[in-house]
Motif scaffolding. Sequence first.
Motif, PDB file in Angstrom:
ATOM      1  N   ASN A  44       0.843  -1.188   0.000  1.00 16.69           N
ATOM      2  CA  ASN A  44       0.000   0.000   0.000  1.00 16.69           C
ATOM      3  C   ASN A  44       0.880   1.240   0.000  1.00 16.69           C
ATOM      4  OD1 ASN A  44      -2.175  -1.794   0.286  1.00 16.69           O
ATOM      5  ND2 ASN A  44      -2.006  -1.724   2.515  1.00 16.69           N
ATOM      6  N   ARG A  47      -0.005   7.912  -3.053  1.00 19.05           N
ATOM      7  CA  ARG A  47       0.125   8.453  -4.390  1.00 19.05           C
ATOM      8  C   ARG A  47      -0.660   9.759  -4.517  1.00 19.05           C
ATOM      9  NH1 ARG A  47       3.634   5.274  -4.520  1.00 19.05           N
ATOM     10  NH2 ARG A  47       4.123   3.679  -6.087  1.00 19.05           N
ATOM     11  N   GLY A  49      -3.412  12.009  -6.109  1.00 19.40           N
ATOM     12  CA  GLY A  49      -4.669  11.849  -6.805  1.00 19.40           C
ATOM     13  C   GLY A  49      -5.126  13.153  -7.451  1.00 19.40           C
ATOM     14  N   MET A  57      -2.794   3.781  -2.514  1.00 12.21           N
ATOM     15  CA  MET A  57      -3.000   2.924  -3.675  1.00 12.21           C
ATOM     16  C   MET A  57      -2.614   1.489  -3.333  1.00 12.21           C
ATOM     17  SD  MET A  57      -1.384   3.210  -7.524  1.00 12.21           S
ATOM     18  CE  MET A  57       0.167   2.404  -7.066  1.00 12.21           C
ATOM     19  N   TYR A  58      -3.461   0.549  -3.749  1.00 17.58           N
ATOM     20  CA  TYR A  58      -3.245  -0.852  -3.409  1.00 17.58           C
ATOM     21  C   TYR A  58      -2.609  -1.616  -4.568  1.00 17.58           C
ATOM     22  CZ  TYR A  58      -6.785   0.629  -0.051  1.00 17.58           C
ATOM     23  OH  TYR A  58      -7.488   1.322   0.906  1.00 17.58           O
ATOM     24  N   LYS A  59      -1.648  -2.478  -4.225  1.00 21.08           N
ATOM     25  CA  LYS A  59      -1.025  -3.370  -5.200  1.00 21.08           C
ATOM     26  C   LYS A  59      -0.711  -4.692  -4.492  1.00 21.08           C
ATOM     27  CE  LYS A  59       2.101  -1.886  -8.059  1.00 21.08           C
ATOM     28  NZ  LYS A  59       3.319  -1.282  -8.668  1.00 21.08           N
ATOM     29  N   GLU A 100      -1.211  -4.992 -10.326  1.00 21.91           N
ATOM     30  CA  GLU A 100      -1.996  -3.759 -10.335  1.00 21.91           C
ATOM     31  C   GLU A 100      -3.485  -4.000 -10.065  1.00 21.91           C
ATOM     32  OE1 GLU A 100      -0.408  -1.043 -10.551  1.00 21.91           O
ATOM     33  OE2 GLU A 100       1.430  -1.417 -11.675  1.00 21.91           O
ATOM     34  N   GLN A 103      -6.093  -2.392  -7.493  1.00 22.29           N
ATOM     35  CA  GLN A 103      -6.537  -1.013  -7.673  1.00 22.29           C
ATOM     36  C   GLN A 103      -8.006  -0.925  -8.084  1.00 22.29           C
ATOM     37  OE1 GLN A 103      -3.380   0.758 -10.187  1.00 22.29           O
ATOM     38  NE2 GLN A 103      -2.001  -0.385  -8.838  1.00 22.29           N
ATOM     39  N   ASN A 106      -9.499   0.764  -5.350  1.00 19.48           N
ATOM     40  CA  ASN A 106      -9.345   2.218  -5.442  1.00 19.48           C
ATOM     41  C   ASN A 106     -10.379   2.831  -6.370  1.00 19.48           C
ATOM     42  OD1 ASN A 106      -5.963   1.548  -5.134  1.00 19.48           O
ATOM     43  ND2 ASN A 106      -6.939   3.026  -3.785  1.00 19.48           N
ATOM     44  N   ASP A 111     -11.011   6.823  -5.618  1.00 19.54           N
ATOM     45  CA  ASP A 111      -9.677   7.420  -5.662  1.00 19.54           C
ATOM     46  C   ASP A 111      -9.114   7.432  -7.082  1.00 19.54           C
ATOM     47  OD1 ASP A 111      -9.571   7.668  -2.855  1.00 19.54           O
ATOM     48  OD2 ASP A 111      -8.874   5.600  -2.654  1.00 19.54           O
ATOM     49  N   MET A 112      -9.495   6.414  -7.871  1.00 20.67           N
ATOM     50  CA  MET A 112      -8.918   6.228  -9.191  1.00 20.67           C
ATOM     51  C   MET A 112     -10.018   5.957 -10.219  1.00 20.67           C
ATOM     52  SD  MET A 112      -5.593   3.825  -8.250  1.00 20.67           S
ATOM     53  CE  MET A 112      -4.900   3.906  -9.919  1.00 20.67           C
ATOM     54  N   ARG A 118      -1.173   7.463 -14.865  1.00 17.85           N
ATOM     55  CA  ARG A 118      -0.680   6.677 -13.747  1.00 17.85           C
ATOM     56  C   ARG A 118      -0.245   7.622 -12.624  1.00 17.85           C
ATOM     57  NH1 ARG A 118      -2.085   2.332 -12.085  1.00 17.85           N
ATOM     58  NH2 ARG A 118      -0.059   1.772 -11.211  1.00 17.85           N
TER      59      ARG A 118
END
Length: 209
Positions: A44, A47, A49, A57-59, A100, A103, A106, A111-112, A118
């Motif tokens: 986590n 980032r 926005g 941001m989750y990965k 990825e 996300q 997100n 958020d995204m 990116r």
Amino acid sequence: MYKNFFKRLLDLALAIIALPFWLIILIAIGPIIYFQDKGSIFYNAHRLGKDGKIFKMYKFRSMKLNAPDIRNDDGSTFNSEDDPRLTGVGKFIRKTSLDETPQLINVIKGDMSIIGPRPDLPEHKDLYEGNEGRKLEVKPGVTGFNQAYFRNTVPWKERIQNDIYYIDNLSFWLDLRVLIKTAISVLKREAVFVNEENPNQKSNKKLSV
């Protein structure tokens, strides 16, 4: 109308449709990530926005625990197939872009977007010059124009200009083209890692704090 309303509806629809498939990926990949070094499944990271708002941001975690932070000369994150920081499963999920997929959460949170620039690191905001701050006019994306057509083959500053081109030409049809091109690039695994012969992508090591 599309940018301010229908794009968000499309994001939610696509994310909700994809969510069951992502849960299958989580069940399959999560235990492998954990048992490789007994570390967290997720990475986590904060980032930038829309409008400069910082979000988490989750990965899926692809690197070993306590891996050092390595940057290119232009400030972008170092990315190489031979990166010793990658775990065994980490190299696989990087190549397939599975890292990825978290996300989607997100996107659902707002958020995204599915398609957009990116997101940069928070400290990158201080490095923006000229019109580069315009990148923050829209929500960052799971994929985007630069990611679909160039991925990691161009320097960070050039990626920002590609992001601004996307913002200036944002439409449903451009998003559709980016989505299709992303799918093709992922299936072909095109330009996932930086080409070491690219003179614009030299690395500069910095230890994370």
